[in-house]
Motif scaffolding. Structure first.
Motif, PDB file in Angstrom:
ATOM      1  N   GLY A  34      -8.185  -8.085  17.633  1.00  0.00           N
ATOM      2  CA  GLY A  34      -7.191  -8.611  16.694  1.00  0.00           C
ATOM      3  C   GLY A  34      -5.958  -7.731  16.654  1.00  0.00           C
ATOM      4  O   GLY A  34      -4.827  -8.211  16.656  1.00  0.00           O
ATOM      5  N   LEU A  35      -6.191  -6.418  16.642  1.00  0.00           N
ATOM      6  CA  LEU A  35      -5.052  -5.495  16.623  1.00  0.00           C
ATOM      7  C   LEU A  35      -4.271  -5.570  17.930  1.00  0.00           C
ATOM      8  O   LEU A  35      -3.060  -5.443  17.942  1.00  0.00           O
ATOM      9  CB  LEU A  35      -5.535  -4.066  16.399  1.00  0.00           C
ATOM     10  N   GLN A  85      -3.728  -8.097  19.519  1.00  0.00           N
ATOM     11  CA  GLN A  85      -2.949  -9.335  19.550  1.00  0.00           C
ATOM     12  C   GLN A  85      -1.455  -9.070  19.500  1.00  0.00           C
ATOM     13  O   GLN A  85      -0.668  -9.871  19.989  1.00  0.00           O
ATOM     14  CB  GLN A  85      -3.315 -10.195  18.354  1.00  0.00           C
ATOM     15  N   GLY A  86      -1.109  -7.940  18.883  1.00  0.00           N
ATOM     16  CA  GLY A  86       0.302  -7.604  18.824  1.00  0.00           C
ATOM     17  C   GLY A  86       0.928  -7.623  20.210  1.00  0.00           C
ATOM     18  O   GLY A  86       2.058  -8.061  20.380  1.00  0.00           O
ATOM     19  N   PHE A  87       0.163  -7.177  21.220  1.00  0.00           N
ATOM     20  CA  PHE A  87       0.694  -7.174  22.575  1.00  0.00           C
ATOM     21  C   PHE A  87       0.726  -8.580  23.171  1.00  0.00           C
ATOM     22  O   PHE A  87       1.324  -8.793  24.212  1.00  0.00           O
ATOM     23  CB  PHE A  87      -0.155  -6.263  23.468  1.00  0.00           C
ATOM     24  N   GLN A  88       0.022  -9.507  22.513  1.00  0.00           N
ATOM     25  CA  GLN A  88       0.028 -10.873  23.016  1.00  0.00           C
ATOM     26  C   GLN A  88       1.244 -11.645  22.516  1.00  0.00           C
ATOM     27  O   GLN A  88       1.652 -12.615  23.128  1.00  0.00           O
ATOM     28  CB  GLN A  88      -1.233 -11.590  22.551  1.00  0.00           C
ATOM     29  N   PHE A  89       1.774 -11.208  21.375  1.00  0.00           N
ATOM     30  CA  PHE A  89       2.897 -11.948  20.814  1.00  0.00           C
ATOM     31  C   PHE A  89       4.200 -11.173  20.831  1.00  0.00           C
ATOM     32  O   PHE A  89       5.248 -11.743  20.566  1.00  0.00           O
ATOM     33  CB  PHE A  89       2.563 -12.403  19.394  1.00  0.00           C
ATOM     34  N   VAL A  90       4.136  -9.892  21.103  1.00  0.00           N
ATOM     35  CA  VAL A  90       5.373  -9.110  21.249  1.00  0.00           C
ATOM     36  C   VAL A  90       5.459  -8.654  22.700  1.00  0.00           C
ATOM     37  O   VAL A  90       4.584  -7.938  23.164  1.00  0.00           O
ATOM     38  CB  VAL A  90       5.366  -7.889  20.316  1.00  0.00           C
ATOM     39  N   PRO A  91       6.485  -9.062  23.424  1.00  0.00           N
ATOM     40  CA  PRO A  91       6.576  -8.695  24.841  1.00  0.00           C
ATOM     41  C   PRO A  91       6.711  -7.188  25.020  1.00  0.00           C
ATOM     42  O   PRO A  91       7.279  -6.501  24.180  1.00  0.00           O
ATOM     43  CB  PRO A  91       7.845  -9.400  25.311  1.00  0.00           C
ATOM     44  N   ILE A 151       9.027  -3.815  23.193  1.00  0.00           N
ATOM     45  CA  ILE A 151       8.486  -2.556  22.668  1.00  0.00           C
ATOM     46  C   ILE A 151       9.154  -1.371  23.354  1.00  0.00           C
ATOM     47  O   ILE A 151       9.574  -0.414  22.703  1.00  0.00           O
ATOM     48  CB  ILE A 151       6.959  -2.506  22.884  1.00  0.00           C
TER      49      ILE A 151
END
Lengths: 306, 308
Positions: free
Chosen positions: A112-113, A115-121, A125
């Motif tokens: 779940g954490l 996931q940030g990399f799944q929705f933020v390119p 970053i």
């Protein structure tokens, strides 16, 4: 077997030729001197750069009169080398991390954490982290020297890719350890280390190569996306475009291709060939890597079937 | 009910990971040069959380460059002074967020519809054409996204120069935002990816027994494709939807620069407080998350109602 891997070998040979040319040509050839103008006495015509491709300049020149052929050939090795180092470091670290923390990656809160990399390119970053460090105003000095800049960039580019890649490797290793023979080995009393070495690694290797190929093209894309925002691998030289600083010119230090594309982007509507030549070179590179990965993937798929 | 809680939990985790990501710069950047400090990072995360609890306190930094003319006898030249204003975030950013989201979601819908439609059409073609389509899509997928962007921009301008017909606005000006071209360029690469996936999936699906059975019953090819093949491949396609979203968003970042769009990325990349960045990222990520989950749910529901 050999003719199946044809695409792979031709890709490798092409990459090797590009690298070899890029390393040897600058040794034997000095950079052609900049010609401010060309005057033709017979026709009384004056030409100023950018010169279009001709016998003298194979790929033409840019607006400052720099020979594009030399720049492209010189930049190839840096482009390939940077992307290669970043890919290798990412693969190594996430391979170790993925195997060591295999259990952890399976937990739902970790995925779940991540996931940030799944929705933020990733490019966003990297730009967040690096833009306050590496950008400087015109007529001031960058805080870091070129080597420091390079090291920071490598660090951030590697770090940002480890987590998603580690997750993929952990998942693959986990699905491999679901096999019956692994359960058997466990019941026979094999230690986790033994199971990993004997039963998981032999099946993981080929997939790792395919993953590495995909990472390579991903890293190249990432480098391009960063370069569009003037974050060049190896550092940027900022100069004033006009007397009153109406616009800034961003130049790459290392001539790497993604930087060249971004640098010449302004020419897109004026002299398209100046920007399209680095774009074509970059496209060939990515195409090469992707075709190699695809053929590798196909040959491994066939091998696992039998 | 359990599903809802599970999704809410995922949303909460997404939210916290965005906060963690937005605070990362403070982990690296010291006062001068690089200084790794977990303490500073923790402080930054705590500060972000505190700011998030009362959204009215969020601010947006506006960078402006003002021209100053010195009094006449002294100097004729003018200087530029950089200034930073601080304004409240909320009524200000809605338009921009909505514009970016609009582009992303429209292209997301376009990608799915286009890829599935083309996949259907390709299934009806004879096998040799199908193989050619697969080859071509594999080749096109290997090309970088920037290549398409440049080609489309050049083509539009070239057509305009030759015929005087401006098909769509290739750059955003202050008066009219460009919508059509960014959507087209955004959707090309993901659509090719999804199309190829659809072809590959249906290649394995078409060899299964129930298709052979349907054929032997004398059902027509188009009936099989529309009623059996698609419904079974589309659920596997939906696994790849998050990746499609990521592809779209990361392309959006460069498109915003290349098309000069007035979108969210330029605000995100300018100097802003971490809390503002986190909020903006969340405003973008939540609808994307909802769209992906929604479409997955929709496909699942359809399948269940069809099976019943």
């Amino acid at each position: 077997m050999l003719h199946k891997l044809n695409a792979f070998y031709s890709g490798t040979i092409l990459l090797a030729i590009i690298l070899l040319l890029s390393i040897t040509v600058p040794l034997f050839m000095t950079e052609p001197s900049v010609q401010q103008f060309k005057y033709n006495f017979d026709q009384k015509s004056l030409k100023i750069p950018p010169f279009s491709p001709s016998e003298e300049h194979w790929f033409g020149t840019d607006r400052n009169g720099k020979d594009l052929f030399y720049v492209i050939v010189d930049g190839a090795k840096y482009t390939i080398f940077f992307a290669f180092v970043i890919t290798l470091a990412r693969m190594l670290l996430s391979f170790i991390g993925g195997l060591v923390f295999k259990r952890l990656f399976k937990k739902s809160w970790v995925s779940g954490l991540l996931q940030g990399f799944q929705f933020v390119p990733q490019s966003l970053i990297v730009l967040f982290v690096l833009s306050p460090l590496l950008f400087y105003e015109l007529r001031t000095q960058s805080v870091f020297s070129y080597t420091e800049t390079l090291l920071i960039q490598l660090f951030v580019l590697v770090a940002v890719g480890i987590f998603p890649l580690g997750k993929i490797i952990a998942e693959t290793a986990d699905s491999l350890s679901q096999n019956e023979y692994v359960t058997c080995a466990k019941h026979m009393g094999a230690s986790p280390l033994q199971i990993t070495a004997r039963h998981i690694l032999p099946h993981l290797w080929p997939r790792l190569f395919v993953l590495a190929g995909r990472q390579f093209s991903q890293v190249l894309t990432l480098m391009l996306h960063l370069a569009i925002y003037h974050l060049f691998i190896g550092g940027v030289k900022i100069t004033s475009g006009q007397v009153h600083d109406q616009f800034n010119n961003f130049a790459t230090v290392s001539n790497e291709w993604t930087g060249l594309i971004s640098m010449y982007h302004r020419e897109l509507m004026l002299e398209p060939f100046v920007v399209m030549i680095p774009v074509a070179a970059y496209t060939v590179l990515i195409l090469c890597v992707n075709v190699m990965t695809k053929s590798l993937e196909k040959s491994f798929d066939k091998r696992t079937l039998y | 009910m359990r599903k809802v809680i599970l999704n809410l939990q995922q949303l909460f985790l997404l939210c916290s990971s965005i906060i963690l990501i937005a605070a990362v710069p403070s982990f690296l950047a010291g006062d001068d040069g690089i200084e790794f400090s977990l303490l500073r990072y923790g402080e930054s995360v705590a500060g972000t959380l505190k700011n998030l609890l009362n959204p009215d306190s969020l601010t947006l930094y506006i960078h402006s460059q003002n021209m100053i003319l010195e009094p006449m006898p002294v100097n004729l030249s003018y200087e530029f002074v950089n200034e930073i204003y601080e304004i409240p975030l909320f009524p200000e950013v809605w338009d921009i967020v909505i514009y970016t989201l609009f582009l992303l979601l429209i292209s997301f819908a376009a990608v799915i519809i286009l890829a599935v439609m083309l996949g259907w059409c390709a299934e009806l073609l004879p096998p040799s054409y199908k193989r050619a389509a697969l080859r071509i899509s594999e080749f096109l997928e290997a090309l970088p996204d920037l290549f398409f962007v440049f080609c489309i921009q050049l083509a539009v301008v070239w057509i305009y120069k030759k015929t005087g017909f401006l098909a769509a606005n290739p750059f955003t000006s202050s008066r009219e935002p460009s919508i059509l071209l960014p959507v087209i360029t955004l959707s090309i690469v993901p659509a090719i990816y999804l199309f190829r996936l659809q072809l590959v999936l249906s290649q394995t699906e078409i060899e299964k027994d129930y298709i052979t059975f349907a054929r032997s019953k004398g059902l027509s090819n188009s009936h099989i494709v529309f009623h059996h093949l698609i419904k079974n491949t589309i659920s596997e396609l939906s696994i790849h939807l998050p990746f499609i979203m990521l592809l779209l968003f990361s392309q959006m970042i460069i498109l915003e620069y290349l098309f000069n769009l007035n979108g969210i990325i330029q605000i995100l990349l300018s100097e802003q407080p971490a809390a503002t960045r986190a909020v903006l990222l969340m405003l973008i990520a939540f609808p994307l998350f909802a769209a992906v989950k929604g479409i997955k749910l929709f496909i699942k529901k359809e399948r269940i109602s069809n099976a019943a």
